[in-house]
Design an enzyme around this catalytic site. Structure first.
Site, mmCIF file in Angstrom:
data_model
loop_
_atom_site.group_PDB
_atom_site.id
_atom_site.type_symbol
_atom_site.label_atom_id
_atom_site.label_comp_id
_atom_site.label_asym_id
_atom_site.label_seq_id
_atom_site.Cartn_x
_atom_site.Cartn_y
_atom_site.Cartn_z
ATOM 1 C CD GLU A 267 -2.688 -1.057 2.641
ATOM 2 O OE1 GLU A 267 -2.473 -0.169 3.486
ATOM 3 O OE2 GLU A 267 -3.466 -1.996 2.835
ATOM 4 C CE LYS A 269 5.452 4.834 6.997
ATOM 5 N NZ LYS A 269 5.062 6.110 7.535
ATOM 6 N NE ARG A 274 -2.448 3.472 12.592
ATOM 7 C CZ ARG A 274 -1.705 2.401 12.741
ATOM 8 N NH1 ARG A 274 -0.404 2.505 12.914
ATOM 9 N NH2 ARG A 274 -2.252 1.208 12.696
ATOM 10 C CD GLU A 319 -0.803 8.390 8.151
ATOM 11 O OE1 GLU A 319 -1.112 7.583 9.058
ATOM 12 O OE2 GLU A 319 0.252 9.049 8.156
ATOM 13 C CG PHE A 360 -4.328 1.788 6.779
ATOM 14 C CD1 PHE A 360 -4.124 1.063 7.933
ATOM 15 C CD2 PHE A 360 -3.961 3.122 6.759
ATOM 16 C CE1 PHE A 360 -3.577 1.650 9.052
ATOM 17 C CE2 PHE A 360 -3.415 3.735 7.884
ATOM 18 C CZ PHE A 360 -3.226 2.991 9.030
ATOM 19 C CE LYS A 442 8.641 2.658 10.239
ATOM 20 N NZ LYS A 442 8.354 3.715 11.182
#
Ligand code: ATP
Length: 581
Positions: A267, A269, A274, A319, A360, A442
């Site tokens: 996905e 970032k 958040r 996010e 997400f 990440k």
């Protein structure tokens, strides 16, 4: 329960740095704590008045405590101030002056845990005219009935600076030792335990999981006392924030695939902050990653969720990325962070700095806890219940692949669009609140940064006088101790209009000053800075054993609680990674 029983344990755990020894003393205290005091003991043992998810603070300034010490001891403000300058810790000052007093006076009723807790809780409710005097009264009433050791810890609790060093892990283990069906033999001679490791780890995990879901050690301890089956029932409650699952870091696509398995979901970032969004009984509540409620600050998000997410109740993870309302371009976190703090003119700022939600994950839906549902199914559910609308609410852009070349292309595409990099997620994994497990990782394009807490500073001189400068930075260890990693001044501006300024930082830090001597100032860990650096070196000068070379302040991380700053392990990892490159 007598407050002195708690104080005895504070003294014991303060005098050792050994985690098992601390665990042993706390578990003994828990065993003898009656049910009616359990909730209070669990909070006070870590110097708290509220559970982790409740962000209220006592917020009493040192000067007010000083007045209370004076009112209860009659030692005189000048003498107390002088001692404070000499010793630095107002708790120890209280210890000293009350010891002197108690030699001459015979006092009074024994303090109970409940009485201390009730007076301290009332401190938070007071505002407006006369509140300072009433606060002084509440504290001095306690100090007048306290012996010197009790006074020391009352003062430290009021100042939210207990200094006994109990990490989450220690309290969790103490609950296991005290209440759960496992035989833990503690050997004081060599500070070790004999235990059936497999069973022990299993029980520790059950307790940890109950804590991650509830964010409340009192709830956990009360359930644990009733047994494992009660503990397993501790679950998510929409409306109450849950710790978010965190990511590990990888340095390459290969490293990512290795961690999460193939095929994996990749996905974008996004570079925002958040948001955990809850819906329960028709009400939307929004929490940041540090579990602070920010619903009022984001009225357009509430509206958007009501219009675009189907369901009676849910907890979703996303996010929020700010963008410029004129150009439509994404903005870095620094800009949007203003929205988290904003208390007035909220609509105006919302129009200027709107956010786009990139959804997400989902943890709870219509009465069902989804933590153990595999990620690919959680994502499928999101695809069913979210109706996307460009610039307002979208599902995180995804790609499922096992192919390194395809993954690299996706990564480049993400970075080109102004994102931070990509996330790689394991399709079959569960959602583990509060953990930096390897279920998602990440891969970032930018050079590494660390999030470090300010623990000290110096009053500036010349044109910088009146400002705090040269900020001492610290990371955290697993027992909650802050370890220094160096000082920073670079990156902070003299002029407000140029960005984060000394004036602004001084305003943020002043309420947290613990102690001053000459120009040097000790600051309570509260403000987290994101720091860039050229290199990390080993260093005997700082308590972490590491020093940052050429550190530079990037921004204040409003969304980080001090205890969520970079850990000593992360500093070590950054040190080791640089050696490889
Ligand atoms: P960082 O400073 O790199 O954002 P962090 O410590 O705040 O890291 P990590 O868990 O290490 O948090 O990294 C993942 C973070 O990336 C999440 O907390 C979330 O805020 C953000 N993020 C952006 N896009 C996604 C996404 N698609 N899936 C999960 N997290 C995402």
């Amino acid at each position: 329960m007598k407050y002195s029983s708690l104080v005895e344990v504070y003294e014991k755990i303060e005098s050792t740095s050994k985690r098992l020894e601390k665990t042993y003393h706390i578990s003994n205290l828990l065993k003898k704590t009656p049910d009616e005091d359990l909730q209070t003991i669990i909070l006070l043992i870590r110097g708290r008045l509220y559970p982790d998810w409740d962000k209220r603070k006592i917020g009493v300034a040192s000067k007010l405590v000083l007045k209370a010490i004076n009112a209860s001891s009659g030692a005189g403000i000048n003498k107390i101030e002088q001692l404070w300058r000499e010793i630095g810790d107002l708790g120890l000052v209280a210890d000293r002056v009350i010891k002197t007093k108690s030699q001459s006076t015979l006092f009074s009723a024994k303090l109970t845990v409940a009485k201390v807790f009730s007076n301290l809780r009332r401190l938070n409710d007071m505002e407006g005219a006369g509140s300072v005097d009433r606060k002084v009264q509440l504290i001095s009433e306690l100090l007048s009935s306290a012996d010197e050791k009790e006074a020391k810890y009352i003062v430290r609790t009021v100042l939210e600076d207990l200094r006994v060093g109990i990490g989450d892990g220690t309290l969790r283990d103490a609950i296991v030792w005290a209440y759960l069906p496992i035989d833990v033999k503690y050997n004081p001679e060599n500070v070790s335990i004999d235990v059936d490791r497999e069973k022990y780890n299993e029980i520790v995990n059950i307790v940890q999981s109950a804590y991650d879901k509830s964010n409340d050690f009192s709830t956990v301890a009360i359930a644990a006392r009733k047994g494992v089956s009660e503990l397993k029932k501790v679950g998510l409650i929409p409306g109450k924030p849950v710790k978010v699952m965190l990511a590990q870091k990888v340095l390459s696509v290969d490293g990512g695939f290795e961690k999460v398995g193939v095929p994996a979901e990749l996905e974008y970032k996004y570079d925002g902050f958040r948001m955990q969004i809850h819906k329960s009984e028709g009400k939307i509540t929004i929490f940041t990653r540090r579990l602070e409620e920010v619903t009022k600050q984001f009225p357009e998000v509430v509206k958007c969720i009501n219009e675009h997410v189907k369901g009676e109740s849910f907890i979703i993870d996303c996010e929020a990325v700010g963008y410029d309302s004129k150009t439509g371009k994404y903005l870095v976190f620094q800009h949007v962070s203003q929205r988290i703090k904003r208390k007035h003119n909220i609509q105006e700022l919302a129009a200027k700095l709107p956010v786009e939600l990139n959804i997400f994950d989902i943890l709870y839906y219509n009465g069902e806890v989804l933590l153990d549902v595999p990620f690919e199914e959680r994502r499928k559910l999101l695809e069913k219940i979210v109706s996307e609308k460009q610039s307002e609410i979208i599902l995180a852009k995804k790609l499922v692949t096992s192919d390194k070349k395809v993954a690299l292309k996706f990564y480049e595409e993400s970075v080109e669009k102004g994102n931070e990099g990509i996330m790689l997620k394991s399709l079959k994994s569960v959602y583990k609140p509060g953990s930096r497990v390897g279920f998602m990782v990440k891969l970032k394009s930018q050079m590494d940064t660390l999030d470090l807490v300010i623990v000290g500073a110096e009053w500036g001189e010349g044109k910088r006088s009146g400002w705090l400068t040269s900020f001492s930075l610290a990371c955290i260890d697993e027992d909650g101790n802050y370890l220094e990693t160096g000082k920073v001044g670079t990156g902070v501006k003299e002029k407000e209009e140029e960005g984060l300024s000394f004036g602004e930082l001084t305003k943020m830090l002043e309420p947290h000053i613990k102690q001053e001597s000459g120009r040097a100032v000790v600051i309570k860990p509260e403000i987290v800075l994101e720091i860039k650096f050229e290199e990390i070196q080993k260093s005997p000068t700082y308590s972490s054993g590491y020093a940052l070379r050429f550190p530079r302040v990037i921004q204040v991380r409003e969304d980080r609680a001090p205890e969520e700053c970079s850990t000593i392990e992360m500093v070590k990892e950054a040190f080791n990674n640089q050696k490889k490159t």
